[in-house]
Design an enzyme around this catalytic site. Structure first.
Site, PDB file in Angstrom:
ATOM      1  N   LYS A  34      54.443  30.735  32.301  1.00  0.00           N
ATOM      2  CA  LYS A  34      55.539  31.671  32.578  1.00  0.00           C
ATOM      3  C   LYS A  34      55.906  31.694  34.066  1.00  0.00           C
ATOM      4  O   LYS A  34      56.943  32.229  34.438  1.00  0.00           O
ATOM      5  CB  LYS A  34      55.083  33.065  32.120  1.00  0.00           C
ATOM      6  N   ALA A  82      46.513  31.128  29.521  1.00  0.00           N
ATOM      7  CA  ALA A  82      47.531  32.085  29.986  1.00  0.00           C
ATOM      8  C   ALA A  82      47.019  33.513  29.858  1.00  0.00           C
ATOM      9  O   ALA A  82      46.580  33.932  28.795  1.00  0.00           O
ATOM     10  CB  ALA A  82      48.811  31.913  29.169  1.00  0.00           C
ATOM     11  N   GLU A  84      47.108  37.619  32.188  1.00  0.00           N
ATOM     12  CA  GLU A  84      47.027  38.414  33.408  1.00  0.00           C
ATOM     13  C   GLU A  84      45.545  38.519  33.688  1.00  0.00           C
ATOM     14  O   GLU A  84      44.765  38.872  32.803  1.00  0.00           O
ATOM     15  CB  GLU A  84      47.644  39.801  33.195  1.00  0.00           C
ATOM     16  N   SER A  85      45.132  38.206  34.940  1.00  0.00           N
ATOM     17  CA  SER A  85      43.700  37.990  35.155  1.00  0.00           C
ATOM     18  C   SER A  85      43.045  38.842  36.248  1.00  0.00           C
ATOM     19  O   SER A  85      41.848  38.710  36.469  1.00  0.00           O
ATOM     20  CB  SER A  85      43.474  36.506  35.470  1.00  0.00           C
ATOM     21  N   THR A 134      36.356  35.607  29.074  1.00  0.00           N
ATOM     22  CA  THR A 134      35.585  36.035  30.243  1.00  0.00           C
ATOM     23  C   THR A 134      34.282  36.742  29.856  1.00  0.00           C
ATOM     24  O   THR A 134      34.191  37.334  28.768  1.00  0.00           O
ATOM     25  CB  THR A 134      36.454  37.001  31.078  1.00  0.00           C
ATOM     26  N   ASP A 135      33.328  36.748  30.790  1.00  0.00           N
ATOM     27  CA  ASP A 135      32.091  37.504  30.562  1.00  0.00           C
ATOM     28  C   ASP A 135      32.316  39.016  30.684  1.00  0.00           C
ATOM     29  O   ASP A 135      31.467  39.811  30.290  1.00  0.00           O
ATOM     30  CB  ASP A 135      30.989  37.048  31.536  1.00  0.00           C
ATOM     31  N   GLU A 136      33.497  39.405  31.229  1.00  0.00           N
ATOM     32  CA  GLU A 136      33.732  40.841  31.449  1.00  0.00           C
ATOM     33  C   GLU A 136      33.836  41.618  30.140  1.00  0.00           C
ATOM     34  O   GLU A 136      33.742  42.838  30.138  1.00  0.00           O
ATOM     35  CB  GLU A 136      34.996  41.066  32.288  1.00  0.00           C
ATOM     36  N   TYR A 160      41.770  45.144  31.966  1.00  0.00           N
ATOM     37  CA  TYR A 160      41.759  43.672  31.858  1.00  0.00           C
ATOM     38  C   TYR A 160      40.722  43.230  30.828  1.00  0.00           C
ATOM     39  O   TYR A 160      41.024  42.458  29.902  1.00  0.00           O
ATOM     40  CB  TYR A 160      41.450  43.039  33.225  1.00  0.00           C
ATOM     41  N   LYS A 164      41.218  41.322  27.185  1.00  0.00           N
ATOM     42  CA  LYS A 164      40.605  40.025  26.838  1.00  0.00           C
ATOM     43  C   LYS A 164      39.725  40.191  25.587  1.00  0.00           C
ATOM     44  O   LYS A 164      39.689  39.320  24.725  1.00  0.00           O
ATOM     45  CB  LYS A 164      39.771  39.489  28.014  1.00  0.00           C
ATOM     46  N   ILE A 216      35.260  45.033  51.577  1.00  0.00           N
ATOM     47  CA  ILE A 216      34.148  44.969  50.613  1.00  0.00           C
ATOM     48  C   ILE A 216      34.113  46.305  49.879  1.00  0.00           C
ATOM     49  O   ILE A 216      33.951  47.361  50.495  1.00  0.00           O
ATOM     50  CB  ILE A 216      32.817  44.709  51.351  1.00  0.00           C
TER      51      ILE A 216
HETATM   52  P1  NAD Z   1      45.440  32.942  36.931  1.00  0.00           P
HETATM   53  O1  NAD Z   1      45.909  34.339  37.037  1.00  0.00           O
HETATM   54  O2  NAD Z   1      45.160  32.162  38.158  1.00  0.00           O
HETATM   55  O3  NAD Z   1      46.498  32.082  36.086  1.00  0.00           O
HETATM   56  C1  NAD Z   1      47.102  32.564  34.925  1.00  0.00           C
HETATM   57  C2  NAD Z   1      48.305  31.679  34.618  1.00  0.00           C
HETATM   58  O4  NAD Z   1      48.870  32.134  33.386  1.00  0.00           O
HETATM   59  C3  NAD Z   1      49.409  31.767  35.671  1.00  0.00           C
HETATM   60  O5  NAD Z   1      49.875  30.476  36.004  1.00  0.00           O
HETATM   61  C4  NAD Z   1      50.502  32.573  34.983  1.00  0.00           C
HETATM   62  O6  NAD Z   1      51.819  32.223  35.398  1.00  0.00           O
HETATM   63  C5  NAD Z   1      50.271  32.219  33.531  1.00  0.00           C
HETATM   64  N1  NAD Z   1      50.769  33.249  32.615  1.00  0.00           N
HETATM   65  C6  NAD Z   1      50.581  34.590  32.709  1.00  0.00           C
HETATM   66  N2  NAD Z   1      51.195  35.221  31.689  1.00  0.00           N
HETATM   67  C7  NAD Z   1      51.745  34.246  30.914  1.00  0.00           C
HETATM   68  C8  NAD Z   1      52.491  34.263  29.715  1.00  0.00           C
HETATM   69  N3  NAD Z   1      52.801  35.410  29.113  1.00  0.00           N
HETATM   70  N4  NAD Z   1      52.892  33.088  29.196  1.00  0.00           N
HETATM   71  C9  NAD Z   1      52.604  31.912  29.806  1.00  0.00           C
HETATM   72  N5  NAD Z   1      51.917  31.845  30.962  1.00  0.00           N
HETATM   73  C10 NAD Z   1      51.489  32.998  31.506  1.00  0.00           C
HETATM   74  O7  NAD Z   1      44.163  33.001  35.994  1.00  0.00           O
HETATM   75  P2  NAD Z   1      42.837  32.099  36.007  1.00  0.00           P
HETATM   76  O8  NAD Z   1      41.889  32.677  36.969  1.00  0.00           O
HETATM   77  O9  NAD Z   1      43.221  30.684  36.096  1.00  0.00           O
HETATM   78  O10 NAD Z   1      42.282  32.414  34.548  1.00  0.00           O
HETATM   79  C11 NAD Z   1      42.669  31.615  33.437  1.00  0.00           C
HETATM   80  C12 NAD Z   1      42.016  32.166  32.187  1.00  0.00           C
HETATM   81  O11 NAD Z   1      40.600  32.123  32.341  1.00  0.00           O
HETATM   82  C13 NAD Z   1      42.367  33.625  31.895  1.00  0.00           C
HETATM   83  O12 NAD Z   1      42.522  33.761  30.519  1.00  0.00           O
HETATM   84  C14 NAD Z   1      41.151  34.404  32.390  1.00  0.00           C
HETATM   85  O13 NAD Z   1      41.000  35.587  31.637  1.00  0.00           O
HETATM   86  C15 NAD Z   1      40.044  33.417  32.128  1.00  0.00           C
HETATM   87  N6  NAD Z   1      38.878  33.518  33.018  1.00  0.00           N
HETATM   88  C16 NAD Z   1      39.047  33.525  34.385  1.00  0.00           C
HETATM   89  C17 NAD Z   1      37.917  33.538  35.208  1.00  0.00           C
HETATM   90  C18 NAD Z   1      38.033  33.528  36.706  1.00  0.00           C
HETATM   91  O14 NAD Z   1      37.027  33.721  37.398  1.00  0.00           O
HETATM   92  N7  NAD Z   1      39.195  33.282  37.290  1.00  0.00           N
HETATM   93  C19 NAD Z   1      36.635  33.576  34.634  1.00  0.00           C
HETATM   94  C20 NAD Z   1      36.514  33.598  33.240  1.00  0.00           C
HETATM   95  C21 NAD Z   1      37.645  33.541  32.454  1.00  0.00           C
HETATM   96  O1  DAU Z   2      33.749  37.508  35.476  1.00  0.00           O
HETATM   97  C1  DAU Z   2      34.905  36.762  35.217  1.00  0.00           C
HETATM   98  C2  DAU Z   2      36.091  37.433  35.858  1.00  0.00           C
HETATM   99  O2  DAU Z   2      35.959  37.217  37.257  1.00  0.00           O
HETATM  100  C3  DAU Z   2      37.432  36.915  35.361  1.00  0.00           C
HETATM  101  O3  DAU Z   2      37.561  37.218  34.001  1.00  0.00           O
HETATM  102  C4  DAU Z   2      38.584  37.552  36.144  1.00  0.00           C
HETATM  103  O4  DAU Z   2      39.817  36.991  35.736  1.00  0.00           O
HETATM  104  C5  DAU Z   2      38.362  37.258  37.607  1.00  0.00           C
HETATM  105  O5  DAU Z   2      39.371  37.896  38.376  1.00  0.00           O
HETATM  106  C6  DAU Z   2      36.982  37.759  38.055  1.00  0.00           C
HETATM  107  O6  DAU Z   2      36.929  39.206  38.034  1.00  0.00           O
HETATM  108  P1  DAU Z   2      36.218  40.035  39.219  1.00  0.00           P
HETATM  109  O7  DAU Z   2      36.750  41.399  39.213  1.00  0.00           O
HETATM  110  O8  DAU Z   2      34.746  39.856  39.179  1.00  0.00           O
HETATM  111  O9  DAU Z   2      36.787  39.173  40.471  1.00  0.00           O
HETATM  112  P2  DAU Z   2      37.349  39.603  41.905  1.00  0.00           P
HETATM  113  O10 DAU Z   2      37.488  38.354  42.694  1.00  0.00           O
HETATM  114  O11 DAU Z   2      38.532  40.483  41.802  1.00  0.00           O
HETATM  115  O12 DAU Z   2      36.158  40.450  42.500  1.00  0.00           O
HETATM  116  C7  DAU Z   2      34.862  39.897  42.639  1.00  0.00           C
HETATM  117  C8  DAU Z   2      33.955  40.993  43.168  1.00  0.00           C
HETATM  118  O13 DAU Z   2      34.356  41.305  44.508  1.00  0.00           O
HETATM  119  C9  DAU Z   2      34.066  42.298  42.388  1.00  0.00           C
HETATM  120  O14 DAU Z   2      32.788  42.910  42.339  1.00  0.00           O
HETATM  121  C10 DAU Z   2      35.000  43.150  43.225  1.00  0.00           C
HETATM  122  C11 DAU Z   2      34.730  42.691  44.645  1.00  0.00           C
HETATM  123  N1  DAU Z   2      35.889  42.733  45.570  1.00  0.00           N
HETATM  124  C12 DAU Z   2      37.059  42.198  45.167  1.00  0.00           C
HETATM  125  C13 DAU Z   2      38.147  42.210  46.003  1.00  0.00           C
HETATM  126  C14 DAU Z   2      39.474  41.624  45.562  1.00  0.00           C
HETATM  127  C15 DAU Z   2      35.720  43.281  46.829  1.00  0.00           C
HETATM  128  O15 DAU Z   2      34.632  43.753  47.198  1.00  0.00           O
HETATM  129  N2  DAU Z   2      36.817  43.292  47.664  1.00  0.00           N
HETATM  130  C16 DAU Z   2      38.021  42.805  47.296  1.00  0.00           C
HETATM  131  O16 DAU Z   2      38.994  42.888  48.111  1.00  0.00           O
END
Ligand code: NAD
Ligand code: DAU
Length: 364
Positions: A34, A82, A84-85, A134-136, A160, A164, A216
């Site tokens: 998207k 795809a 919102e993450s 995700t593990d969340e 979130y 998921k 932090i």
């Molecule tokens: P991201 O936010 O970087 O990317 C998400 C992508 O999906 C974006 O390019 C966005 O444009 C697209 N998107 C959003 N809504 C959409 C829609 N309605 N239709 C089509 N495309 C759409 O996310 P990420 O970190 O790459 O995570 C990818 C997947 O992995 C997610 O499902 C997330 O829940 C999962 N995941 C992420 C992590 C992490 O640490 N980042 C860990 C475990 C699982």
């Molecule tokens: O566990 C998998 C998940 O990891 C994925 O499903 C999510 O999409 C991904 O965003 C991530 O979630 P977290 O909330 O763990 O990630 P984030 O990078 O936002 O934060 C990591 C840790 O750092 C969390 O304990 C919050 C903390 N944090 C985050 C931000 C953005 C801070 O302390 N300061 C910050 O500014």
């Protein structure tokens, strides 16, 4: 060669997956994204002339578009990234999370099931729908609790995580009810190139380089299990190729770190790579008001994927962090593109009112 329909493939993990798939010739790729705020349209620009890659801008919630794409490209597998993450955004405005993660996944399942039902028996047998989760969904652990297993009960704590979890349940139900060949993976925190700088690691790298405070949350003792994104992509491919349908796998890095340690490690690497006279990047560390409902600890038991599919993470955390920081340093244009006006608005919204709190040492 097979064809994969990848959703969300311009995002962080999806783009790394597509680059690896193209390099290792896993399949031809149709990338449906998207292009939300979290994506940089320039991200996979190097593939634009590749015959095995086709990009489509669109929404996984658009039933008509999905049905058209499936008919046109006849994919052998769908890999659903795809979503919102970002947890903090889900706290401020949960609606988009329900729309994409729950309703969007539902529409994708419906369209895919209708497509799958009309396939020839051989293609039907081989088809896979891999949902990347995700593990969340498992909630939060105490310091001595055992790590999340595939049979740990779901207990999502943020909008979130709940969205998921909802999508995981739908995927599971489509296997159970219709025999639709689904797979689910639940992965821990990824890090690596091309992550949008709202997430901890890229945010800290870029703030440090701009001499901005390194926020932090709370006492910095929350624990995440960090996995290098390329290892995650390899695990997904293993699941796609070798897993039995209806299975779910936990994926993790065996690498639990407190947020404070992660930030200190980034600062130490930057002190080496981009030294400034009489200055340590750690002096920018700032403790700020905590995330509401902040999960304390995640830990993944990935013995199932290790035992059944032979997966082991390859990248060491120190070398992975170094590679990640080097990637951000060597891609200033990509960074500039994603730090646009909308990004600045988010940073203001999330951090402006997060009042600074004394460091835990000063508090005790
Ligand atoms: P991201 O936010 O970087 O990317 C998400 C992508 O999906 C974006 O390019 C966005 O444009 C697209 N998107 C959003 N809504 C959409 C829609 N309605 N239709 C089509 N495309 C759409 O996310 P990420 O970190 O790459 O995570 C990818 C997947 O992995 C997610 O499902 C997330 O829940 C999962 N995941 C992420 C992590 C992490 O640490 N980042 C860990 C475990 C699982
Ligand atoms: O566990 C998998 C998940 O990891 C994925 O499903 C999510 O999409 C991904 O965003 C991530 O979630 P977290 O909330 O763990 O990630 P984030 O990078 O936002 O934060 C990591 C840790 O750092 C969390 O304990 C919050 C903390 N944090 C985050 C931000 C953005 C801070 O302390 N300061 C910050 O500014």
């Amino acid at each position: 060669m097979q064809t994969f329909l990848v959703t969300g493939g311009i995002g962080f993990i999806g783009s790394n997956f597509i680059l690896k798939a193209s390099k290792e010739r896993w399949a031809n790729i149709i990338n449906l994204d998207k292009l939300t705020y979290a994506s940089n349209p320039q991200t996979l620009i190097q593939l634009q002339d590749s015959p095995g890659y086709h990009f489509v801008r669109g929404d996984i919630g658009d039933a008509e578009l999905l049905s058209h794409l499936l008919k046109q490209y006849q994919p052998d597998a769908i890999i659903n990234f795809a979503a919102e993450s970002h947890v903090d955004r889900s706290i401020v405005s949960p609606q988009d999370f329900i729309q994409t993660n729950v309703v969007g996944t539902f529409q994708l399942l419906e369209a895919s099931r209708a497509y799958w039902e009309k396939l020839s028996p051989q293609k039907r047998e081989q088809f896979r729908f891999l949902h990347v989760s995700t593990d969340e969904v498992y909630g939060s652990l105490g310091p001595t609790d055992p790590a999340f297993r595939e049979d740990t009960p779901y207990a999502p704590n943020s909008p979130y995580a709940a969205s998921k979890a909802g999508s995981d349940h739908l995927v599971r139900a489509y296997y159970h009810t219709y025999g639709f060949p689904t797979l689910i993976t639940n992965c821990s925190n990824n890090y690596g190139p091309r992550q949008f700088p709202e997430k901890l690691i890229p945010l800290i790298i870029l703030n440090a380089l701009h001499s901005k405070p390194l926020p932090i949350y709370g006492d910095g003792q929350n624990i995440r299990d960090w996995l290098y994104v390329v290892d995650h992509c390899q695990a997904l491919y293993l699941v796609l190729q070798h897993s039995q349908i209806g299975e779910s796998y936990n994926i993790g890095g065996n690498n639990e770190q407190t947020n404070l340690t992660v930030v200190e490690k980034i600062c130490a690497i930057l002190d080496e790579l981009v030294p400034k006279p009489n200055f340590n990047y750690s002096s920018l560390m700032t403790f700020v008001k905590d995330r509401p409902g902040h999960d304390r600890r995640y830990a993944i038991d990935c013995s199932k994927i290790s035992r059944e599919l032979g997966f082991e993470p390859k990248e060491d955390f120190n070398s992975g962090l170094l590679k990640t920081i080097q990637w951000y340093l060597s891609h200033p244009t990509w960074v500039e593109q994603v730090q646009s006006g909308a990004y600045q608005t988010w940073i203001k919204q999330n951090y402006q009112d997060r009042i600074k709190v004394p460091s835990p040492r000063a508090r005790s």
